[in-house]
Design a protein around this motif. Structure first.
Motif, PDB file in Angstrom:
ATOM      1  N   LYS A  46       0.833  -1.206   0.000  1.00 26.23           N
ATOM      2  CA  LYS A  46       0.000   0.000   0.000  1.00 26.23           C
ATOM      3  C   LYS A  46       0.869   1.258   0.000  1.00 26.23           C
ATOM      4  O   LYS A  46       1.972   1.249   0.566  1.00 26.23           O
ATOM      5  N   PRO A  47       0.338   2.340  -0.614  1.00 17.03           N
ATOM      6  CA  PRO A  47       1.070   3.619  -0.531  1.00 17.03           C
ATOM      7  C   PRO A  47       1.207   4.032   0.928  1.00 17.03           C
ATOM      8  O   PRO A  47       0.306   3.766   1.734  1.00 17.03           O
ATOM      9  N   ASP A  48       2.323   4.674   1.250  1.00 13.05           N
ATOM     10  CA  ASP A  48       2.552   5.101   2.623  1.00 13.05           C
ATOM     11  C   ASP A  48       2.224   6.588   2.746  1.00 13.05           C
ATOM     12  O   ASP A  48       2.945   7.436   2.216  1.00 13.05           O
ATOM     13  N   TRP A 180      -8.754   0.873   0.355  1.00 13.45           N
ATOM     14  CA  TRP A 180      -7.919   1.352  -0.751  1.00 13.45           C
ATOM     15  C   TRP A 180      -8.647   1.161  -2.076  1.00 13.45           C
ATOM     16  O   TRP A 180      -9.287   0.147  -2.302  1.00 13.45           O
ATOM     17  N   GLU A 181      -8.556   2.180  -2.918  1.00 14.63           N
ATOM     18  CA  GLU A 181      -9.007   2.045  -4.313  1.00 14.63           C
ATOM     19  C   GLU A 181      -7.809   2.410  -5.156  1.00 14.63           C
ATOM     20  O   GLU A 181      -7.488   3.596  -5.315  1.00 14.63           O
ATOM     21  N   VAL A 187     -12.128   7.070   2.419  1.00 12.63           N
ATOM     22  CA  VAL A 187     -12.659   6.978   3.779  1.00 12.63           C
ATOM     23  C   VAL A 187     -14.104   7.456   3.799  1.00 12.63           C
ATOM     24  O   VAL A 187     -14.420   8.530   3.290  1.00 12.63           O
ATOM     25  N   GLU A 188     -14.968   6.620   4.378  1.00 10.59           N
ATOM     26  CA  GLU A 188     -16.360   7.031   4.578  1.00 10.59           C
ATOM     27  C   GLU A 188     -16.478   7.523   6.013  1.00 10.59           C
ATOM     28  O   GLU A 188     -16.208   6.766   6.955  1.00 10.59           O
ATOM     29  N   VAL A 189     -16.852   8.783   6.168  1.00 13.00           N
ATOM     30  CA  VAL A 189     -17.024   9.337   7.501  1.00 13.00           C
ATOM     31  C   VAL A 189     -18.503   9.613   7.725  1.00 13.00           C
ATOM     32  O   VAL A 189     -19.141  10.319   6.938  1.00 13.00           O
ATOM     33  N   PHE A 215      -7.661  10.337  -0.360  1.00  8.77           N
ATOM     34  CA  PHE A 215      -6.305  10.842  -0.163  1.00  8.77           C
ATOM     35  C   PHE A 215      -5.434  10.193  -1.232  1.00  8.77           C
ATOM     36  O   PHE A 215      -5.332   8.971  -1.271  1.00  8.77           O
ATOM     37  N   THR A 216      -4.775  11.020  -2.070  1.00  9.11           N
ATOM     38  CA  THR A 216      -3.931  10.476  -3.136  1.00  9.11           C
ATOM     39  C   THR A 216      -2.598  11.216  -3.170  1.00  9.11           C
ATOM     40  O   THR A 216      -2.567  12.429  -3.378  1.00  9.11           O
TER      41      THR A 216
END
Lengths: 275, 351, 140
Positions: A46-48, A180-181, A187-189, A215-216
């Motif tokens: 996963k991206p950090d 992750w997509e 994120v669903e808030v 977040f990208t």
């Protein structure tokens, strides 16, 4: 070097096209050419996103396009220039689509922002506002949770990645469940209380608010933050906030303690002080 | 340290419930995060230690752990003490009925949280610290001695104001909300406390502390791994000169600039972390001293949001109530009711 | 005021472990001389900290409606006892005994809260046979 210029040229073309249409039409704005987000060190692929991040610009002053404006005379008399909102272009995809009654409420909020804004009272800012407050925040990406902790009011939220966790009761910071997509963290808030605002200009929401964040990472030092606002009680349709985030790169940078409660007490309790 | 760890481990192995579990633990092989650090992650509670006093009462002088009949009586007495403090019965305004608390039915057999010195008591204050403390009190008395209990929010404790807990007090159990969440990354450890949504993000990379000119309520922490123990050192504490802040000299020392705490977190088993905290200030105490808490894993996934300041209607009630009383009875402005000190046993059970 | 200084010295010598009950001084907030006994319908259960507040409509003999706020425990503690946001829904009839706020507003602390069928609200079993124990209506 040639690739850099080619990339820059491509970037410029993209930016120019975007400028003439919707500013946010190109979703991967300002992505460094050939950039692939670094991965976590433990090999889950996963991206950090870990690091200390902060937004620039005037989103927290006012999400919509605006020229600079002042404040009530009593406020300016004490705080002068510091109380004035700098001009800024909007971080939203058009005017915020309020229902007519809600628009009146927004106007009321704006006119009374120096007494009503929860940020003045050191109330937890909710989301997405906590992201673009003028204070840094830190992402700690662990193997099963992602913790986001905000310098403002020592607020924080845990993004559950390993399983969906329901909210027990509505909270100021809502309840965050993520996945992750591709290389984007989504994120669903949900389950917000209704007291927080979206900015200092009185943009607000109801307890029906749901926020979908993305977040990208777009370069080693930039992250694109997108938040879709869904609140059928307040707005006629969902709408989106897009804010670039910048990595804080100072050596040994860390969040400082900002416990603002003592700074807000005069404002909140002053009327009951013994005279 | 190793000796203390073994002693502490032996003590904890005797704790009433789950004694067998602990004896079977292998503290030397804790679960690991994917990047190889001991895994302390999750939500942990100090609930079971609620009611154990910091210092060992005189009557249990050489008994760090009780058992049998003596333990039974000790637990019953502790429970009834809690009930008395909760004031659920009778016709007086108390600190609330039973359902307000999470401290019922706790069975720790320990007679003190302090494990070192072995007598379970805080070492004596140095003469310098005694003098500094008396001077501080006199100074405060001169500044605010004639104030009423609710002239302003500043006359209330940090609790009432929902300002914050303090370090190290935040790690110790109270009436409820005694939960801490730990999140780890390869470079940082985050320790969050439910009350009052406190968070410490502690670097593991060996960077120096902040400069001495930056002093914070929670000081400045740095962490490292010592085999399987997370060691967190904190200095740079803010000056806490106001006694109303409910942080006694025996909790924080008399000199914030030389006060240091060292915390040690060791996973003792699937459901247990041994938490030790050493307070050290040669200007305040003749020697460092250490308290220990057994933290138990909770089934919860995270901490509930404790949005204290946002909902602090009580503070509004306290201040406006005092103003209403003064209006009805102007005599009050001349003669103040004696305000009980924080932590003092009294009819007003609230501390 | 020597008495005050004496008290503060005692305070500094008493160990401040942070293990206080984390509550307001209720004697400062509510008036022991003003007991109240109310019966009303819940309009809202506000799960806020440090104390939850129950909003109720109390209908007087003359038919007029008074809006009261009743202070409850901390949601965190209540939630871990097994209660949920469904535990006290709008429309529920409750009886409350407590004490009114010193400031004279329609606020009281909810010392004893019972449902229409007599069940005591929010009480759970602590498991050691203490005299105050009750069977809890535990809902999840």
């Amino acid at each position: 070097m040639t690739r850099f210029w080619q990339g820059l040229g491509t970037g410029l073309v993209v930016v120019c096209a975007a400028a003439s249409a919707d500013r946010w039409a190109a979703p991967l704005l300002a992505q460094a050419p050939g950039f692939k987000a670094p991965r976590t060190s433990w090999g889950d692929g996963k991206p950090d996103l870990s690091g200390i991040w902060q937004a620039l610009g005037t989103a927290n002053w006012n999400l919509e396009d605006h020229a600079a404006y002042g404040a009530p005379a009593a406020v300016l008399a004490v705080a002068g220039t510091v109380a004035a909102a700098p001009g800024g272009f909007g971080f939203v995809d058009g005017p915020i689509p309020y229902k007519p009654e809600a628009l009146k409420q927004r106007q009321h909020n704006f006119e009374n922002r120096w007494t009503l804004d929860p940020e003045l009272k050191c109330y937890q800012a909710g989301l997405p506002r906590a992201t673009y407050l003028p204070y840094p925040f830190q992402i700690l990406q662990s193997n099963n949770k992602i913790l986001v902790t905000y310098e403002y009011a020592k607020s924080s939220r845990t993004i559950h990645m390993d399983k969906k966790v329901a909210a027990p009761v509505p909270q100021y910071m809502g309840q965050s469940n993520g996945r992750w997509e591709g290389d984007s963290l989504v994120v669903e808030v949900t389950d917000f209380r209704d007291e927080s605002w979206f900015d200092r200009a009185g943009n607000f929401h109801s307890d029906a608010l749901k926020v979908t964040e993305r977040f990208t990472l777009t370069s080693p030092y930039h992250m694109l933050y997108e938040a879709t606002i869904d609140d059928a009680k307040t707005f006629t349709r969902p709408w989106k906030i897009t804010v670039p985030l910048y990595k804080r790169i100072e050596r040994n940078v860390q969040l400082m303690e900002f416990n603002c409660v003592p700074f807000s007490e005069d404002m909140i309790y002053g009327q009951w002080k013994r005279r | 340290m190793h000796q203390r760890l073994l002693t502490a481990f032996a003590l904890s192995a005797l704790i009433a419930a789950g004694a067998a579990d602990l004896a079977a633990q292998k503290p030397s092989s804790p679960p690991r995060t994917p990047w190889g650090h001991p895994d302390l992650q999750g939500v942990w509670t100090s609930d079971e230690e609620t009611g154990v006093p910091m210092e060992r009462p005189e009557q249990y002088k050489n008994k760090p752990i009780l058992e049998g009949k003596e333990l039974e009586e000790y637990l019953k007495r502790r429970e009834l003490e809690r009930a008395r403090n909760a004031n659920f019965g009778g016709g007086i305004t108390g600190a609330g009925p039973v359902h307000w608390y999470e401290w019922w039915g706790r069975k720790s057999a320990r007679t003190s949280l302090i494990t070192d010195p072995p007598d379970g008591r805080i070492p004596p204050l140095t003469p310098e610290a005694q003098k500094a403390e008396e001077a501080r009190m006199k100074d405060w008395e001169a500044k605010v001695g004639d104030r009423g209990p609710a002239d302003s929010w500043e006359d209330r404790e940090l609790w009432d104001r929902c300002v914050m807990r303090h370090l190290p007090g935040v790690m110790f159990p109270g009436g409820y909300g005694n939960n801490a969440q730990i999140v780890q990354t390869p470079t940082h450890v985050a320790i969050l406390n439910e009350m009052i949504h406190e968070v410490r993000v502690i670097p593991l990379d060996g960077r120096p502390h902040l400069s001495k000119s930056i002093r914070q309520w929670y000081g400045d922490s740095r962490a490292r791994w010592d085999k399987n123990t997370l060691v967190v050192e904190t200095i740079n504490f803010k000056d806490m000169t106001d006694p109303r802040m409910d942080i006694g000299v025996r909790s924080r020392g008399a000199f914030p600039e030389s006060f240091k705490i060292v915390e040690r977190f060791t996973r003792m088993g699937p459901d247990t972390i041994q938490y030790e905290i050493t307070r050290d200030d040669p200007k305040t105490w003749t020697r460092p001293w250490t308290a220990m808490l057994e933290l138990k894993k909770t089934p919860g996934e995270y901490l509930f949001e404790y949005n204290c300041h946002e909902g602090n209607i009580g503070m509004e009630n306290i201040l406006s109530g005092a103003r209403a009383e003064e209006k009805a009875n102007p005599e009050l402005l001349k003669r103040r009711a004696v305000r009980k000190a924080p932590g003092e046993e009294s009819d007003d059970p609230d501390r | 005021m020597v008495g005050r200084l004496g008290l503060m010295i005692v305070a500094s010598l008493v160990l401040g472990t942070g293990s206080a009950a984390a509550h307001h001084a209720f004697a400062a907030e509510f008036d022991a001389q003003k007991p109240v006994s109310l019966k009303g319908k819940v309009t809202k259960m506000d799960w806020i900290n440090p104390h939850a507040w129950i909003h109720i409509d109390v209908t007087g003999a003359d038919g007029s409606v008074e809006k009261w706020m009743i202070e409850g425990g901390a949601p965190n503690a209540l939630l871990r006892r097994g209660f949920s946001k469904e535990s006290l829904l709008p429309g529920t009839e409750i009886s409350v005994t407590g004490f009114q706020a010193k400031n004279g507003t329609k606020r009281a602390n909810g010392f004893n809260i019972t449902l229409a069928d007599g069940k005591v609200l929010f009480v759970g079993s602590s498991g050691i046979g203490a005299p105050y124990e009750n069977q809890a209506p535990k809902d999840k």
